[in-house]
Structure formats: C-alpha cells, structure tokens
Scaffold this motif. Structure first.
Motif, short mmCIF file in Angstrom:
data_model
loop_
_atom_site.label_atom_id
_atom_site.label_comp_id
_atom_site.label_asym_id
_atom_site.label_seq_id
_atom_site.Cartn_x
_atom_site.Cartn_y
_atom_site.Cartn_z
N TYR A 1 0.87 -1.17 0.00
CA TYR A 1 0.00 0.00 0.00
C TYR A 1 0.89 1.21 0.00
N LEU B 1 -18.22 -0.78 9.78
CA LEU B 1 -16.87 -1.35 9.75
C LEU B 1 -16.50 -1.93 11.12
N LEU C 1 -9.89 -8.06 18.00
CA LEU C 1 -11.13 -7.39 18.38
C LEU C 1 -12.35 -8.30 18.18
N ARG D 1 -6.44 0.66 23.04
CA ARG D 1 -5.89 0.49 24.39
C ARG D 1 -5.23 1.78 24.86
N ARG E 1 5.55 -3.13 16.96
CA ARG E 1 4.77 -2.42 15.95
C ARG E 1 5.68 -1.62 15.04
N ALA F 1 -10.91 4.81 17.13
CA ALA F 1 -9.61 4.50 16.52
C ALA F 1 -9.62 4.86 15.04
C1 HEC Z 1 -2.48 2.81 4.85
C2 HEC Z 1 -2.63 1.70 5.74
C3 HEC Z 1 -3.87 1.60 6.61
C4 HEC Z 1 -5.17 1.67 6.20
C5 HEC Z 1 -5.71 1.98 4.80
C6 HEC Z 1 -5.96 1.38 7.36
N1 HEC Z 1 -5.16 1.16 8.44
FE1 HEC Z 1 -5.81 0.78 10.33
N2 HEC Z 1 -3.89 0.95 11.00
C7 HEC Z 1 -2.77 0.97 10.19
C8 HEC Z 1 -1.60 0.89 11.03
C9 HEC Z 1 -0.17 0.89 10.53
C10 HEC Z 1 -2.07 0.83 12.36
C11 HEC Z 1 -1.20 0.74 13.61
C12 HEC Z 1 -0.75 2.10 13.98
C13 HEC Z 1 0.03 2.06 15.28
O1 HEC Z 1 0.26 0.97 15.78
O2 HEC Z 1 0.38 3.15 15.77
C14 HEC Z 1 -3.52 0.88 12.30
C15 HEC Z 1 -4.37 0.84 13.40
C16 HEC Z 1 -5.74 0.57 13.35
C17 HEC Z 1 -6.62 0.38 14.46
C18 HEC Z 1 -6.22 0.50 15.91
C19 HEC Z 1 -5.79 -0.81 16.38
C20 HEC Z 1 -5.49 -0.80 17.84
O3 HEC Z 1 -4.81 -1.74 18.27
O4 HEC Z 1 -5.93 0.12 18.53
C21 HEC Z 1 -7.86 0.09 13.98
C22 HEC Z 1 -9.12 -0.24 14.78
C23 HEC Z 1 -7.78 0.14 12.55
N3 HEC Z 1 -6.46 0.44 12.19
C24 HEC Z 1 -8.81 -0.12 11.70
C25 HEC Z 1 -8.80 0.21 10.34
C26 HEC Z 1 -9.97 0.23 9.49
C27 HEC Z 1 -11.38 -0.16 9.89
C28 HEC Z 1 -9.55 0.66 8.27
C29 HEC Z 1 -10.38 0.93 7.03
C30 HEC Z 1 -11.35 2.01 7.16
C31 HEC Z 1 -8.12 0.88 8.37
N4 HEC Z 1 -7.70 0.59 9.63
C32 HEC Z 1 -7.34 1.31 7.33
C33 HEC Z 1 -2.76 1.07 8.83
C34 HEC Z 1 -3.87 1.27 8.03
#
Ligand code: HEC
Ligand code: HEC
Length: 384
Positions: free
Chosen positions: A8, A336, A281, A306, A353, A298
C-alpha cells in the motif's frame, strides 16, 4: 513478467458527510446537464474516505531540497499529522511520484495524474463516462492502462453510481494547471474487469462494510499479510512479507523532483511499521470486550483502542489515515467496527509495531524486501 505486488504505497502527505441514500438521478452522458449537487456531495464524501488526496495532492514543501522554509520542512518530516502539509493550492492536482521496486533489477516510476478539470494537464477534456471507465477498469480514454496498486487495484468492484459520483465531484473542482511527468514502466499493465453493482449497499450492515472494504477503502490491504501464499486477513503485518501490512517510514520521501526515496511515509529516520492485528477485536479475541465506539474512535480519531501504560489515550501512527476517516459517516464507521467484531482471532507473532533503523537505510531496505539493495536499487532510490 515482473511481480506487480506492491505494498500500500501512500506517499506523502495527505468532506463533508453526504446525503446518503439520495438516489443517483439520471442516465449517463449528462455532461451538458446541470451538475447534480447531491451526487457531487456523495462524490466528495467518497473521495474523502477513499483518501484520494493522500496520493493525488502533493505536499506544500519546496520542490528543491532546502529551497524553502527549513522549519516547515522539518515539521513536515516530523509531525505525525502529515496530512496537514498537503498543498491547498494544488488540491488533487497530482504530481506525487511512486518508485516501484518490481525486483532487484526492475524498477518503475508512476506519478499521480492531475485530477482537476484543467484541459491541458488534467481531466478537463474527459467526460464523466471516461472517468468512470478509468476508475473501474484502469483503461484511460487514450487506451493506456493504469498501473494499479491498492486502492486502485480493487476499484473494479466499485458501484457504478459511486464511480459516477466521484467523476462528477472531480469535474466540479476548480481547474489547476499542473503538468505531470510521464511514468516509466518496464511492461504494459492489463485492464481490470468492472464487476461492481449498480448501486452500493447502504446502512449499518455487513454488506455495506464488505462493500466499502472491497471497493473503496484499504483496511484489508493494510491490516493483512501473506503466509505461504495465502492471505491472512486482518491479522496485521508480518515481518517476512513486505507486500502487505508493513510500511516504510523515512526522511527521504520521493516528494520532490530532485530527490528520490525509499520511504512511503514521512519520518525523521528510517523505520518499518506493521499494521495492527485487528482480529484480536473479534469473538474470543484478546480485545473482544472493547466497545464498538472505541473502534470507531480509533478509525476516526487515530486513538488506539488500548490506553498507554499511564492510562492515557494513545495516538496511533500517521500511516492510518484517520485525518480522512474523521469525516466518515456514523453508519459507515459503525458498519466497519461491527464487522471487525465478527472476526475470528488469528495469532500473529509480530511483537513490535515499529522497527527503528535510524540512519541505516540498508537495514530498513533489507527488512522491507528481505534482501539487501542491489546496485540497481541504489540507483533507482537515489542512494550512493
Ligand atoms: C495505509 C494503511 C492503513 C489503512 C488503509 C488502514 N489502516 Fe488501520 N492501521 C494501520 C496501522 C499501521 C495501524 C497501527 C498504527 C500504530 O500501531 O500506531 C492501524 C491501526 C488501526 C486500528 C487500531 C488498532 C489498535 O490496536 O488500537 C484500527 C481499529 C484500525 N487500524 C482499523 C482500520 C480500518 C477499519 C480501516 C479501514 C477504514 C483501516 N484501519 C485502514 C494502517 C492502516
Ligand atoms: C495510493 C495512491 C492513490 C490513491 C489513494 C488514489 N490514487 Fe488515483 N492514481 C494513483 C496513481 C499512481 C495513478 C496513475 C497510475 C499510472 O499512471 O499508471 C492514478 C490514476 C488515477 C486516475 C487516472 C487519471 C489519468 O489521467 O490517467 C484517476 C481518475 C484517479 N487516479 C482517481 C482517483 C480517485 C477518485 C481516488 C480516490 C477515490 C484515487 N485516485 C486514489 C494513485 C492513487
């Protein structure tokens, strides 16, 4: 044929809730008709949660390194909220380069096109139908086929009315002149077959969540990895698979004409970040009891489900583009989050991470691609 698997690739830096459910009014080829305000509003909403600007709007940092305000440049590299640095004067005007590493000896460069209706350098001479076509099949009106990586690679599943709304929204933008450097690719990409429905499912439903994740937003692409060739969905990134669920951070973004870079997200040093395991989750997962609202928070506010070790809300990294998702309608965010709560837990041994490499470009490269950079890689990424 080189592998087309590319992670991505959000580069750089990166509304309004639409009247959901308003019917798409009218048959195709209405380029002479008065624009349909509701459709444009929906297009704007889809463009926002589809993070089009993350790739199609360049950041407002000087084109030449050191050519502008050094404080702004430093902030851009270090501020987790990189979306704030996107250039409001060049909204969706394109020009963001992506270096593709197809193999150690094969590289390409694609640059995001200008999506504003400027006649010479943008989509000004394109009809709505032609824009719908390129979105859903990757075939341009001149017959050339786009190189697609997520999310473009799954826009063929987009509903016709959604593609049309996006096209109308793009046509409603102010035209901005911004000539785009041509791409270089060692092969000709193949078009996709459009198979999306006429209209998208709506409401706080599983169908809606599946549609959004299958046709517009890349949750699955960022939060999954492959194991022995099989996609392990929503289980987070794997250090042994650079193609999904892990992200390159670095100071040398390929944002500027005179500079090429390996990183996809701005950061002061080199690092690799792994997408979180969202299956925890789900039913029987370690975080099963997390309230749905926390998951929505989130997604829309970038706050980890958390708390940190002091019980404070913990911000998540800037790779997850909550800055765009913050405008996601309640029903969509809830659909979602509901979906995530139905996942079956998968253990993912990734403990960390974020892996930090400081100034060690080679180590970060090796971690990402599983092999050291070749001389061709060095040349492609502008490294000595
Ligand atoms: C471009 C990449 C990317 C996309 C697109 C993305 N995420 Fe994420 N997401 C991440 C990353 C990387 C983390 C972890 C960030 C961190 O650990 O600080 C994260 C964290 C999260 C978390 C928090 C997890 C936690 O442990 O608290 C959630 C919930 C989540 N994403 C849901 C989604 C959902 C639903 C979508 C679609 C709408 C989405 N993400 C789209 C990369 C992405
Ligand atoms: C991850 C980056 C990324 C995202 C996100 C993205 N695009 Fe693109 N888009 C590209 C790239 C790169 C190309 C050019 C590919 C090529 O030249 O082969 C492109 C091409 C296009 C084209 C073709 C225009 C032309 O002149 O050929 C259209 C239209 C388009 N994108 C619309 C959108 C819309 C609408 C969204 C959001 C719903 C979006 N894109 C999201 C990277 C992205």
């Amino acid at each position: 044929m080189p592998s087309k698997r590319v992670r991505y690739p959000f580069q750089v830096l990166a509304l309004c809730l639409s009247a959901w459910g308003l019917a798409w009014a009218g048959p195709p080829a209405e380029k002479d008709k008065a624009p349909d305000a509701a459709s444009i509003r929906r297009g704007k909403y889809l463009a926002t949660i589809g993070v089009c600007e993350a790739c199609h709007t360049p950041p407002a940092v000087p084109a030449v390194p050191g050519g502008g305000d050094p404080d702004r440049e430093r902030l851009f590299r270090m501020d987790p909220d990189w979306v704030r640095y996107l250039d409001p004067q060049r909204q969706l005007a394109g020009g963001v380069p992506f270096i593709l590493r197809l193999s150690g000896t094969t590289h390409g460069l694609v640059v995001t096109p200008n999506l504003t209706p400027d006649v010479e350098t943008g989509l000004g001479s394109w009809t709505e139908d032609e824009i719908v076509e390129v979105l859903r099949t990757a075939r341009r009106k001149d017959g050339r086929v786009l190189f697609t990586f997520p999310p473009h690679s799954f826009y063929n599943h987009m509903a016709l009315e959604d593609a049309r709304s996006l096209a109308r929204y793009l046509k409603s933008l102010p035209p901005i002149r911004n000539p785009i450097q041509p791409r270089t690719l060692p092969f000709e990409p193949q078009p996709m077959v459009a198979d999306g429905p006429a209209r998208a499912p709506q409401g706080r439903t599983r169908e809606r969540a599946t549609y959004l994740m299958g046709a517009l937003v890349g949750c699955r692409e960022c939060h999954s990895h492959h194991e022995n060739g099989t996609l392990v969905e929503f289980a987070g990134g794997s250090p042994s698979d650079p193609f999904q669920g892990s992200f390159r951070l670095g100071p040398d973004l390929p944002l500027r004409q005179l500079e090429k870079g390996f990183a996809a997200f701005p950061y002061p040093g080199f690092a690799v970040l792994y997408g979180s395991n969202l299956t925890v989750l789900g039913h029987g997962g370690a975080l099963e009891r997390v309230p749905t609202e926390r998951i929505v928070r989130a997604i829309r506010q970038g706050i980890d489900v958390r708390e940190d070790e002091y019980g404070r809300p913990r911000p998540i990294a800037h790779v997850m583009m909550w800055q765009f998702y913050k405008d996601m309608a309640d029903v969509d965010a809830l659909a979602l989050a509901d979906y995530l709560k139905t996942l079956t837990p998968v253990a993912n041994p990734v403990g960390v991470r974020l892996k930090l490499f400081g100034t060690d470009w080679e180590a970060a490269f090796q971690q990402t691609y599983g092999e050291p950079p070749t001389p061709e890689d060095r040349a492609a990424f502008g490294m000595p």
